[in-house]
Scaffold this motif. Structure first.
Motif, PDB file in Angstrom:
ATOM      1  N   ARG A 122       3.666 -13.601  -7.268  1.00 32.16           N
ATOM      2  CA  ARG A 122       4.319 -13.760  -8.809  1.00 32.16           C
ATOM      3  C   ARG A 122       4.330 -13.913 -10.032  1.00 32.16           C
ATOM      4  NH1 ARG A 122       5.283 -18.442  -5.116  1.00 32.16           N
ATOM      5  NH2 ARG A 122       3.694 -19.879  -6.828  1.00 32.16           N
ATOM      6  N   GLN A 123       2.778 -13.954 -10.603  1.00 29.87           N
ATOM      7  CA  GLN A 123       2.866 -13.295 -11.507  1.00 29.87           C
ATOM      8  C   GLN A 123       3.092 -11.804 -11.872  1.00 29.87           C
ATOM      9  OE1 GLN A 123      -1.431 -14.590 -12.398  1.00 29.87           O
ATOM     10  NE2 GLN A 123      -1.041 -13.985 -14.327  1.00 29.87           N
ATOM     11  N   ARG A 124       2.182 -11.002 -10.977  1.00 32.99           N
ATOM     12  CA  ARG A 124       2.681  -9.939 -10.714  1.00 32.99           C
ATOM     13  C   ARG A 124       4.167  -8.968 -11.122  1.00 32.99           C
ATOM     14  NH1 ARG A 124       0.307  -7.809  -7.328  1.00 32.99           N
ATOM     15  NH2 ARG A 124      -1.947  -7.585  -8.157  1.00 32.99           N
ATOM     16  N   ALA A 125       4.734  -9.742 -10.277  1.00 29.01           N
ATOM     17  CA  ALA A 125       6.283  -9.832 -10.487  1.00 29.01           C
ATOM     18  C   ALA A 125       6.793 -10.482 -12.007  1.00 29.01           C
ATOM     19  CB  ALA A 125       7.096 -10.519  -9.231  1.00 29.01           C
ATOM     20  N   GLY A 126       6.633 -11.609 -12.134  1.00 29.49           N
ATOM     21  CA  GLY A 126       6.781 -11.343 -13.549  1.00 29.49           C
ATOM     22  C   GLY A 126       6.337 -10.564 -14.955  1.00 29.49           C
ATOM     23  N   ILE A 127       5.169  -9.718 -14.544  1.00 30.49           N
ATOM     24  CA  ILE A 127       4.900  -9.130 -15.354  1.00 30.49           C
ATOM     25  C   ILE A 127       5.977  -7.595 -15.462  1.00 30.49           C
ATOM     26  CG2 ILE A 127       2.338  -7.535 -16.226  1.00 30.49           C
ATOM     27  CD1 ILE A 127       1.735  -9.600 -14.785  1.00 30.49           C
ATOM     28  N   ASP A 128       6.376  -7.205 -13.943  1.00 30.27           N
ATOM     29  CA  ASP A 128       6.932  -6.173 -14.033  1.00 30.27           C
ATOM     30  C   ASP A 128       8.184  -5.976 -14.359  1.00 30.27           C
ATOM     31  OD1 ASP A 128       5.064  -5.193 -12.809  1.00 30.27           O
ATOM     32  OD2 ASP A 128       5.812  -5.685 -10.460  1.00 30.27           O
ATOM     33  N   ALA A 129       9.194  -7.554 -14.477  1.00 30.99           N
ATOM     34  CA  ALA A 129      10.480  -8.175 -14.951  1.00 30.99           C
ATOM     35  C   ALA A 129       9.840  -7.688 -16.585  1.00 30.99           C
ATOM     36  CB  ALA A 129      10.407  -9.437 -14.632  1.00 30.99           C
ATOM     37  N   LEU A 130       9.132  -8.319 -16.966  1.00 29.17           N
ATOM     38  CA  LEU A 130       8.128  -8.113 -18.081  1.00 29.17           C
ATOM     39  C   LEU A 130       8.577  -6.758 -19.015  1.00 29.17           C
ATOM     40  CD1 LEU A 130       8.435 -10.249 -20.767  1.00 29.17           C
ATOM     41  CD2 LEU A 130       6.162 -10.296 -20.436  1.00 29.17           C
ATOM     42  N   ALA A 131       8.396  -5.645 -17.830  1.00 25.40           N
ATOM     43  CA  ALA A 131       7.224  -4.511 -18.538  1.00 25.40           C
ATOM     44  C   ALA A 131       8.663  -3.782 -18.342  1.00 25.40           C
ATOM     45  CB  ALA A 131       6.473  -3.722 -17.384  1.00 25.40           C
ATOM     46  N   ALA A 132       9.652  -3.914 -17.548  1.00 25.75           N
ATOM     47  CA  ALA A 132      10.710  -3.584 -17.190  1.00 25.75           C
ATOM     48  C   ALA A 132      11.821  -4.152 -18.636  1.00 25.75           C
ATOM     49  CB  ALA A 132      11.814  -3.810 -16.034  1.00 25.75           C
ATOM     50  N   ASP A 133      11.874  -5.139 -18.704  1.00 21.46           N
ATOM     51  CA  ASP A 133      12.227  -5.745 -20.279  1.00 21.46           C
ATOM     52  C   ASP A 133      11.942  -4.822 -20.947  1.00 21.46           C
ATOM     53  OD1 ASP A 133      14.133  -7.174 -18.584  1.00 21.46           O
ATOM     54  OD2 ASP A 133      12.729  -9.226 -18.931  1.00 21.46           O
ATOM     55  N   VAL A 134      10.761  -4.646 -21.072  1.00 13.44           N
ATOM     56  CA  VAL A 134      10.232  -4.093 -22.592  1.00 13.44           C
ATOM     57  C   VAL A 134      11.083  -2.771 -22.527  1.00 13.44           C
ATOM     58  CG1 VAL A 134       8.119  -3.248 -23.250  1.00 13.44           C
ATOM     59  CG2 VAL A 134       8.080  -5.206 -22.927  1.00 13.44           C
ATOM     60  N   ASP A 135      10.485  -2.215 -21.408  1.00 12.44           N
ATOM     61  CA  ASP A 135      10.941  -0.764 -21.378  1.00 12.44           C
ATOM     62  C   ASP A 135      12.610  -0.413 -22.352  1.00 12.44           C
ATOM     63  OD1 ASP A 135      10.524   1.680 -20.879  1.00 12.44           O
ATOM     64  OD2 ASP A 135      10.987   1.963 -19.017  1.00 12.44           O
ATOM     65  N   ALA A 136      13.482  -1.860 -21.372  1.00 10.05           N
ATOM     66  CA  ALA A 136      14.922  -1.138 -21.833  1.00 10.05           C
ATOM     67  C   ALA A 136      14.845  -1.839 -23.563  1.00 10.05           C
ATOM     68  CB  ALA A 136      15.304  -2.641 -21.166  1.00 10.05           C
ATOM     69  N   ALA A 137      14.227  -2.640 -23.311  1.00  9.09           N
ATOM     70  CA  ALA A 137      14.054  -2.683 -25.063  1.00  9.09           C
ATOM     71  C   ALA A 137      13.542  -1.678 -25.823  1.00  9.09           C
ATOM     72  CB  ALA A 137      13.112  -3.623 -25.708  1.00  9.09           C
ATOM     73  N   ARG A 138      12.443  -0.893 -25.456  1.00  8.21           N
ATOM     74  CA  ARG A 138      12.048   0.568 -25.872  1.00  8.21           C
ATOM     75  C   ARG A 138      13.912   1.815 -26.105  1.00  8.21           C
ATOM     76  NH1 ARG A 138       7.715   2.128 -23.976  1.00  8.21           N
ATOM     77  NH2 ARG A 138       8.583   2.124 -22.082  1.00  8.21           N
ATOM     78  N   ASN A 139      13.938   1.699 -24.507  1.00 10.62           N
ATOM     79  CA  ASN A 139      15.246   2.439 -24.750  1.00 10.62           C
ATOM     80  C   ASN A 139      16.112   2.459 -25.940  1.00 10.62           C
ATOM     81  OD1 ASN A 139      14.148   4.645 -23.699  1.00 10.62           O
ATOM     82  ND2 ASN A 139      14.591   3.386 -21.513  1.00 10.62           N
ATOM     83  N   ALA A 140      16.714   1.053 -25.958  1.00  8.62           N
ATOM     84  CA  ALA A 140      17.640   0.088 -26.415  1.00  8.62           C
ATOM     85  C   ALA A 140      17.766   0.078 -28.076  1.00  8.62           C
ATOM     86  CB  ALA A 140      18.051  -1.120 -25.964  1.00  8.62           C
ATOM     87  N   THR A 141      16.121   0.241 -28.850  1.00  6.19           N
ATOM     88  CA  THR A 141      15.688   0.861 -29.926  1.00  6.19           C
ATOM     89  C   THR A 141      15.882   1.999 -30.107  1.00  6.19           C
ATOM     90  OG1 THR A 141      14.285  -1.224 -29.732  1.00  6.19           O
ATOM     91  CG2 THR A 141      13.706  -0.473 -31.755  1.00  6.19           C
ATOM     92  N   ALA A 142      15.255   2.933 -29.147  1.00  6.16           N
ATOM     93  CA  ALA A 142      15.349   4.229 -29.436  1.00  6.16           C
ATOM     94  C   ALA A 142      16.822   4.130 -29.761  1.00  6.16           C
ATOM     95  CB  ALA A 142      14.343   4.954 -28.386  1.00  6.16           C
ATOM     96  N   ALA A 143      17.477   3.878 -28.977  1.00  4.28           N
ATOM     97  CA  ALA A 143      18.990   4.058 -29.239  1.00  4.28           C
ATOM     98  C   ALA A 143      19.750   3.667 -30.448  1.00  4.28           C
ATOM     99  CB  ALA A 143      19.802   3.885 -28.087  1.00  4.28           C
ATOM    100  N   PHE A 144      19.343   2.311 -31.042  1.00 11.27           N
ATOM    101  CA  PHE A 144      19.764   2.332 -32.289  1.00 11.27           C
ATOM    102  C   PHE A 144      19.100   2.561 -33.378  1.00 11.27           C
ATOM    103  CE2 PHE A 144      18.360   0.101 -35.469  1.00 11.27           C
ATOM    104  CZ  PHE A 144      19.477  -1.238 -36.328  1.00 11.27           C
ATOM    105  N   LEU A 145      18.061   2.751 -33.531  1.00 12.70           N
ATOM    106  CA  LEU A 145      17.786   4.418 -33.913  1.00 12.70           C
ATOM    107  C   LEU A 145      18.325   5.695 -34.216  1.00 12.70           C
ATOM    108  CD1 LEU A 145      13.780   3.530 -33.981  1.00 12.70           C
ATOM    109  CD2 LEU A 145      15.100   3.243 -35.481  1.00 12.70           C
ATOM    110  N   GLU A 146      18.385   6.531 -33.187  1.00 13.68           N
ATOM    111  CA  GLU A 146      19.303   7.766 -33.221  1.00 13.68           C
ATOM    112  C   GLU A 146      20.655   7.208 -33.247  1.00 13.68           C
ATOM    113  OE1 GLU A 146      16.466   8.862 -29.090  1.00 13.68           O
ATOM    114  OE2 GLU A 146      18.620   8.370 -28.964  1.00 13.68           O
ATOM    115  N   SER A 147      20.963   6.160 -33.468  1.00 15.74           N
ATOM    116  CA  SER A 147      23.093   5.961 -34.130  1.00 15.74           C
ATOM    117  C   SER A 147      22.636   5.841 -35.418  1.00 15.74           C
ATOM    118  CB  SER A 147      23.723   4.591 -33.036  1.00 15.74           C
ATOM    119  OG  SER A 147      22.602   3.606 -33.804  1.00 15.74           O
TER     120      SER A 147
END
Lengths: 1152, 408
Positions: free
Chosen positions: A660-685
């Motif tokens: 369960r802890q690992r699943a939480g971390i995976d979800a968190l990692a996915a969130d972080v990844d999405a946040a990185r892409n969103a942040t990069a898109a923000f900067l590029e925009s």
């Protein structure tokens, strides 16, 4: 490997700068002045080959992302490689089209070197050359250290060894030194040891403390008893002394009473009555005489008194006049001053009239303006002045604001328009707490790893091992009841086996006992049994049968068979004899044999049962193993496996949690990844380039920075707009204020003539004239009021004085013309004095008449008292048998004396009773017996001293008792031995820690020394020979080479050898020569490298060389360039000039 | 009827904690007082939970501790139970047997100490409980359990025993016996002592070690305390551990194989440290950190051990003023070098030189001489400890790693 070109595309101060190194040259000299970028170029070589570090100092012109270096490399096997390098964490090696090259591309080109080794061994600066020369001097020629110093890596090791040895020596040396940390800690530990010993409260210490308290209590009790005895004795003695005088007085009183025994008994009341009557009689006689004397004196006084009756009759009128004299006297005093004040006020008014151009104060007072007229004029003057000021201020203010507006328009004419970043902020906020999520991800990942490791350890600790995690996760663990059932089966089986084994042991003991009995019985001789007897008989029968068979045979055979029969018979006889002669032993022997047989049979039976139990155990064991077979586990005992099952179940439970802890971390990692892409898109925009390889929180910080900048710019633009509006508003306000002021001034000028007329001025009067006139009119008010007031006062005083003089004259003429004087005031004074004397004489005469009347009444009361008293005195004479008053007085004196003695006796007995501590008179007299009363005070004083000493002793003993109790209480509370033990443990740990630290440092220092020695042994011969040649060349043949000598301690020592064979120690070389020796050793070391030859790069190496040796070294380096590429950086032009004189080598000069 | 009792053992009052190296006197004192705080917590918990009685299965005191005030402290503490009307049952353990100072302590009437000359049974009529027990007469005792009395039918039977059991739990073998031996008595609950790690050895019947009351060194980590035993209708229905320790030890073994740099190592330790502190429920916490695993950082970690330890201690203080990193141990290993690198004819390979020098048997002699030098100057009781320390065991390897790490 050689560097053919170095391209500084964007690096430090450089942009697209290319350094080309001629391929056929054997020495490249890069020349550039100070600040031309030599250091940058040097660093760029390292960055190109090994990559940028995490931080770089060369991003001051170009951003990190833009930094680029390029280069063309040539391998010793002829291959060429063109590469470029960017700053980053991965894929930093690029080709010409900016495409990443594999990181290992350069590996075969770098000879297995790391960046640090390359910098250390293949780079040499002027400073490191000088440092190297100094290190050689420090090594003092000792070969191992010298060789170590000549290699950068070994030099570092040697320095490290020195540092470690120094640190170790500071901690500990076998020879004790108080300052060493080890010995300091050892002392602390010893102190802690001592403290602990002192802190321990033992049973013996407690017992001693109790005993000390008991002793102190006993001593205190003894002293208290002695003090009590002394106190009692002292009390008795003091009592005796105290009653001594009273007892003596009682004896004397008894004797005196005896002398008065002839007097009749008289009550104290009668005695007092008689004594009072005698005294009263005498008192009445004295009082009557005094009254007669007073009558005579008063009659004489009345005759001498004189009274003026007319004055007494007019005393009211005289008093009224006297009351008015005070006011009249004051009028006489004030009148001159009032007249003077009136005249002064009049003069001031005349002066004001003159200032306004009027003839006198009368004209002035006639034209005095009213207060409203003055106020109106004053108001108009003030308003005219204020309006003039306002007009001036408004004009100045308008000019300033106009100037400010002009400046603003000039400064901000070209400012761009900006848009509100609020929407951008909303988009940024929508990215969420990226940094927090990244931090959480890192933390959770670390926690996951810890738990994973802990679980791995727990799983690994499982014995038997269930295999991998995944297997353990999937295991269907057996039911606990099943394990319990097997545990019971095993237990029952083991109990049975144990019981059988115990039985077996018992049987073995019994067998051993039987065998022992048999052995013991046999020790007294062979003990045949019935079996032996039967066997002997059978033997005999056998021999008889044999004899019977040969009876017909030859004699010898018969004799032999007969002999057998006889021997058999004797054997039977012998057995029979033994059985008959030692029956008891035989019986026991027989019994032992039977027991032995029975035990052996029983043993066989039990052994069979034990075998059955063991078989059953194997069966249970097999079933047990089979129960675990699905898990592919060889089980231990049921108890162990029960624990195993619990632990395995726990691991499974934790594994589920971990998932369960690992699943939480995976979800968190996915969130972080999405946040990185969103942040990069923000900067590029917003027009910023975003490196999506960077961590999300870094990108997020970059976006936050951008947003901050945009908001700051927007805030600045808003501030500018507000500022312009304010200036324009100020300009409008200044215009309005100026117009208003001018309008007010015109209105004032219209009201001016009327106001001037009100203060007696012309229409054309100026503001200054009006102000002067107003000042004069203001000054008139005070003298005017003063003049009026003083004139009134003078008139009133003069009228009062005249009326007084009239009244006085009229009264004096009527009652006492003789008393009239020159002034009215003196006449009143005379009449008052005369009146006062007549009034006092009249009062005295009235008092004397009243006293005479009172004396007559007193005389009548005294006569009545005298008659009653005479009756009492007569009774007294009769009772005491006295003939006259004189005898009566003597009898009364004796009776009173007797009465006083009796009273004293009574009082004495009462006192005695109060001071005798409850003892009666007889006891007191008894206590006094045997005591020498004269010596008694001395005895009492001595006892007091003794008692005082006892008190001191008691105080001291009490203090001792308290102290002992306190010591015992302290002991009971403990001396904090626990803390002392803790301190001792701390001190021990500290000491041990220092010992361990010392050991590690000392061992490392020794190891470094051994490594340096090994290096020497390995490098010595070939290296010294090669370095010698290079040194000879570098020193321009001032030296012929290097040799090894052995010193007094048989240690090898490096020396330089001159051409004439003279050997010079390192210390004997000049600074520059030592630098050359160091360079020679360094180059010789590089020659020994067998891997791909790397370029050697020197930075201003020749600064300490003279011209000849500089040239010689240039030749040496150029010669070495055939083996490996040598690049020399310098800012000295003479080095270039010298290089150009070298004709036998191709030297490439590169301008920076 | 439902009631509970408390089972504790191995109080070892005033036995000092192993040296922590704490310089702050106030913090050191908190650790030093932990043992007594734990005893006070035991008494308070017994009263607060309205326990029917308290069992102490041996080793109230330390054998070689001679301070009599320790005994008086215990009497004072336990007298609170007397005032609360809660009886106490004690068997003396091997340490108590040799303790001089604990003889003849003036216990209140409600404190029952089992005799040592034979096993005895004590009855608590109010709860229909029979306790069987025997104190250690002296330090070494062989056959012991066999002397315990038979169960009393119809009552809850509790055996109080100080034993090493089958000797597999690492302590000296006092009163050895097997689990099966204990089962044969038919008791409902065996309240054991002597083993310092808490363990429920069996549930039918209950055979329980509560562990010691206070961890005293890094070998005794985790929560320490007693067991609360709940009885319902004459049957034991629940056994729950009660953490009562006044300070706590922890040992974090962290594998740093996957960490890229020193900063990551520190982050990992910090996370583990915070987790450990959270688990200690605001008690003073002493943590040993041991880094394990194969990592290229090995040499650097060895060379920087002292600095890292200081940094970790500072980090510990940031968590709480009494979160103390007792020691940082580097037990990592360096990855093996590639064979070709080892055999490369590069005369300047310092790592190889160090390795060769370290492998030289003469270096072992040098090390032994160094150990001897300092051993001779150490107090006798610390010599064995130094010899047994892992620093000495890994001295050669660590010396080499220190040099390599310092040069990197």
């Amino acid at each position: 490997m050689k560097i053919e070109s170095l391209t500084l595309e964007r690096y430090g101060a450089f942009t697209d700068r290319v350094l080309t190194f001629a391929p056929d040259a054997t020495l490249h000299i890069v020349h550039g002045a100070n600040e031309s970028g030599k250091t940058s170029a040097l660093s760029a070589i390292g960055d190109l080959l090994f990559g940028f570090g995490a931080r770089t100092a060369y991003n001051f012109r170009h951003d990190n992302n833009a930094l680029r270096i390029g280069g063309t490399l040539r391998h010793s096997d002829g291959r060429q490689l063109v590469i470029r390098r960017r700053k980053g964490t991965k894929n930093t090696l690029l080709d010409l089209r900016d495409q990443p090259l594999p990181d290992e591309t350069l590996t075969p080109w770098l000879g297995g070197l790391a960046r640090e080794t390359f910098d250390r061994e293949f780079g040499l600066t002027a400073e490191s050359l000088r440092q190297g020369g100094d290190d050689l001097l420090k090594a003092g020629g000792r070969l191992a250290e010298t060789l170590a110093a000549s290699s950068a890596g070994m030099s570092a090791l040697a320095q490290l060894r020195e540092r470690l040895q120094r640190e170790a020596d500071e901690l500990f040396t076998p020879r004790r030194a108080g300052s060493k940390a080890f010995y300091v800690a050892a002392d602390q530990r010893e102190t802690a040891d001592r403290l602990l010993r002192d802190s321990i409260v033992t049973r013996e210490a407690l017992r001693q403390a109790d005993e000390a308290v008991r002793d102190a209590e006993a001593e205190l009790d003894r002293l208290n008893a002695a003090h009590g005895d002394s106190g009692r004795m002292l009390t008795r003695w003091q009592r005796t002394l105290r009653v001594r005088s009273k007892l003596a007085r009682l004896d004397a009183i008894a004797a005196e009473l005896q002398a008065l025994a002839d007097l009749p008994a008289v009550t104290p009341a009668a005695l007092t009555e008689w004594r009072n009557a005698l005294a009263t009689d005498e008192e009445i006689a004295r009082e009557l005489a005094r009254l007669d004397d007073a009558d005579r004196d008063d009659a004489s006084d009345i005759a001498g008194l004189a009274v003026n009756e007319p004055l007494l009759a007019a005393q009211a009128a005289i008093e009224a006049l006297r009351e008015r004299t005070g006011a009249i006297r004051k009028d006489f005093e004030d009148l001159p001053r009032r007249r003077q004040a009136r005249d002064a006020a009049q003069a001031a008014l005349d002066d004001s009239a003159r200032r306004l151009g009027l003839p006198s104060h009368v004209a002035l007072l006639e034209r005095l303006p009213a207060d409203p007229a003055q106020a109106l004029a004053r108001d108009l003057i003030a308003r005219r002045k204020q309006t003039d000021t306002t007009i001036a201020d408004s004009s100045r203010r308008r000019a300033e604001v106009q100037r400010e507006l002009d400046d603003f328009l000039a400064d901000h004419a070209a400012m761009p328009s900006l848009s509100d970043p609020a929407q951008l902020k909303q988009r940024f906020d929508a990215l969420g707490d990226v940094a927090g999520e990244v931090h959480r991800l890192r933390r959770d990942t670390a926690a996951l790893k810890i738990e994973t490791d802990a679980l791995a350890a727990a799983a690994e600790a499982l014995d038997p091992s269930p295999g991998s995690f995944e297997r353990l996760r999937a295991l269907a663990l057996p039911d606990a009841a099943l394990i319990d059932r097997f545990a019971r089966d095993f237990a029952q089986n083991e109990a049975a086996a144990r019981q059988l084994t115990a039985t077996l042991a018992t049987i073995d003991d019994a067998i051993a006992a039987a065998e022992s009995d048999l052995r013991r019985l046999s020790e007294a001789g062979t003990m045949p049994g019935r079996t032996d007897l039967t066997a002997a008989r059978q033997q005999r029968d056998h021999h008889l049968a044999a004899l019977r068979g040969v009876l017909d045979g030859d004699a010898a055979t018969r004799a032999a068979r007969l002999s057998d029969v006889v021997r058999s018979s004797q054997e039977i006889d012998s057995i029979t004899d033994l059985l008959l002669s030692d029956t008891e032993r035989a019986t026991r022997h027989e019994d032992a044999q039977q027991r032995l047989a029975a035990h052996r049979a029983e043993r066989e039976r039990v052994t069979a049962k034990l075998a059955e139990a063991q078989t059953a155990r194997i069966t249970i064991h097999k079933a047990w193993d089979e129960a675990w077979a699905p898990l592919r586990i060889t089980p231990r005992s049921p108890a162990d496996m029960a624990r195993w099952r619990d632990r395995a179940a726990d691991v499974q439970r934790r594994l589920a949690l971990l998932d369960r802890q690992r699943a939480g971390i995976d979800a968190l990692a996915a969130d972080v990844d999405a946040a990185r892409n969103a942040t990069a898109a923000f900067l590029e925009s917003v027009g910023r380039s975003a490196d999506r390889a960077l961590p999300a929180d870094t990108l997020h910080r970059e976006a936050a920075l951008y947003l901050d900048e945009a908001r700051a710019a927007w805030a600045e633009a808003k501030a500018r707009s507000v500022n312009r509006q304010r200036i324009e508003r100020d300009l409008r306000a200044a215009d309005t204020a100026l117009a208003d002021a001018r309008r007010s001034r015109e209105e004032l000028l219209r009201a001016w003539p009327a106001a001037m007329a009100g203060i007696a001025l012309a229409d054309t009067a100026s503001v200054a004239e009006a102000e002067a006139a107003l000042a004069v009119w203001q000054d008139v008010a005070v003298p005017k009021a003063s003049h009026e007031r003083e004139t009134r006062s003078v008139r009133t005083m003069e009228a009062d004085i005249a009326a007084f003089e009239r009244d006085v004259a009229a009264l004096a003429d009527r009652i006492a013309p003789a008393l009239k004087a020159a002034s009215a005031l003196d006449t009143v004074s005379r009449m008052w004095t005369e009146l006062d004397g007549s009034r006092r004489a009249n009062d005295a005469r009235q008092r004397l008449h009243q006293a005479a009347a009172q004396r007559t009444a007193s005389r009548q009361r005294l006569s009545a008292r005298h008659d009653a008293n005479a009756l009492v005195l007569t009774q007294a004479c009769e009772a005491l048998r006295c003939s006259d008053r004189a005898a009566l007085r003597g009898a009364l004196d004796r009776a009173e004396a007797r009465q006083m003695l009796q009273a004293e006796e009574t009082q004495l007995r009462r006192d005695l009773d109060e001071t005798a501590d409850g003892r009666d008179e007889a006891t007191l007299r008894q206590e006094r017996e045997g005591i020498d009363l004269d010596l008694l005070p001395g005895e009492i004083e001595r006892e007091r001293v003794r008692q005082s000493q006892l008190l001191q002793d008691i105080a001291a003993a009490s203090a001792v008792l308290q102290q002992k109790k306190s010591e015992r209480d302290t002991l009971l509370q403990g001396r904090d031995a626990n803390a002392a033990a803790s301190e001792r443990a701390q001190a021990s740990a500290e000491l041990l820690s220092i010992a361990q630290t010392w050991l590690l440092r000392a061992a490392a220092a020794r190891l470094a020394g051994r490594a340096i020695e090994r290096h020497r042994a390995r490098m010595q011969d070939p290296l010294i020979a090669r370095a010698g040649d290079l040194f000879a060349a570098a020193s321009d043949s001032a030296f012929a080479g290097l040799v090894i000598d052995y010193g007094d301690d048989d240690q090898p020592e490096l020396k330089a050898r001159r051409s004439d064979g003279e050997r010079v120690g390192i210390a004997g070389l000049s600074e520059g020569t030592r630098d050359q020796l160091f360079l020679a050793l360094r180059l010789a070391l590089l020659d020994r490298r067998a891997a791909e030859p790397m370029p050697f790069i020197g930075d201003d190496l020749l600064t300490s060389f003279d011209e000849a040796r500089t040239l010689a070294t240039l030749r040496l380096l150029a010669a070495g360039g055939s083996q490996r590429q040598i690049i020399l950086f310098t800012h000295h032009r003479h080095v270039i000039e010298l290089a150009r004189t070298v004709s036998d080598h191709r030297i490439d000069c590169v301008a920076l | 009827m439902r009631f509970s009792f408390i089972h504790a053992a191995d109080l070892h009052i005033d036995s000092p904690l192993a040296g922590l190296g704490v310089k702050d006197k106030a913090v050191a004192e908190r650790f030093a007082r932990a043992g007594r705080r734990a005893v006070e917590a035991l008494v308070a918990e017994t009263i607060a939970s309205q326990a029917a009685f308290l069992i102490i299965a041996g080793d109230v005191f330390d054998g070689d501790w001679k301070d009599v005030t320790t005994g008086l402290f215990f009497v004072r503490a336990i007298s609170a139970l007397h005032r609360a009307g809660i009886p106490v049952y004690i068997v003396k353990g091997n340490h108590d047997a040799e303790s001089v100072m604990s003889r003849d302590l003036p216990y209140p009437d409600t404190v029952h100490v089992f005799p040592s000359n034979k096993a005895a049974s004590l009855h608590l009529d109010s709860h229909r409980v029979t306790l069987h027990g025997r104190s250690f007469p002296h330090r070494l005792t062989g056959d012991f359990v066999q002397t315990y009395p038979a169960r009393r039918d119809g009552w809850l039977n509790i055996g109080v025993l100080h034993t090493a059991l089958d000797g597999t739990r690492g302590h000296e073998g006092y009163a050895p016996c097997s689990i099966d031996d204990l089962k044969t008595f038919g008791y409902d609950y065996w309240a054991l002592g002597h083993i310092h790690a808490a363990e429920i050895v069996s549930r039918e019947p209950w055979i329980v070690f509560p562990g010691n009351l206070q961890g005293r060194s890094v070998r005794e980590t985790g929560a320490k305390g007693a067991m609360r035993v709940t009885v319902e209708d004459g049957r034991i229905v629940e056994v729950t551990p009660l953490p009562l320790d006044g300070a706590r030890w922890d040992h974090l073994r962290l594998d740093v194989s996957a960490t890229a740099d020193e900063a990551s190592v520190l982050s990992m330790i910090d996370a583990a440290l915070a987790q450990a502190h959270a688990g200690a429920a605001n008690r003073p916490l002493a943590v040993r950190v041991t880094l394990v695993g194969t990592t290229p950082l090995h040499n650097r970690l060895v060379a920087r051990r002292d600095d890292l330890q200081d940094e970790l201690r500072a980090n510990g203080f940031r968590i709480a003023e009494d979160c103390w990193v007792e020691q940082l141990k580097i037990r990592t290993a360096a990855p093996l070098r590639a064979p070709q690198a080892l055999s490369a004819p590069d005369s300047l390979d310092i790592d190889a030189l160090l390795r060769e020098a370290a492998d030289d048997p003469d270096f072992a002699v040098t090390i032994e001489r160094l150990i001897k030098d300092i051993e001779d100057k150490l107090p006798k009781d610390l010599r064995d400890e130094l010899r047994a320390s892992d620093v000495v065991a890994a001295l050669g390897d660590d010396a080499r790693a220190l040099l390599a790490g310092a040069l990197s």
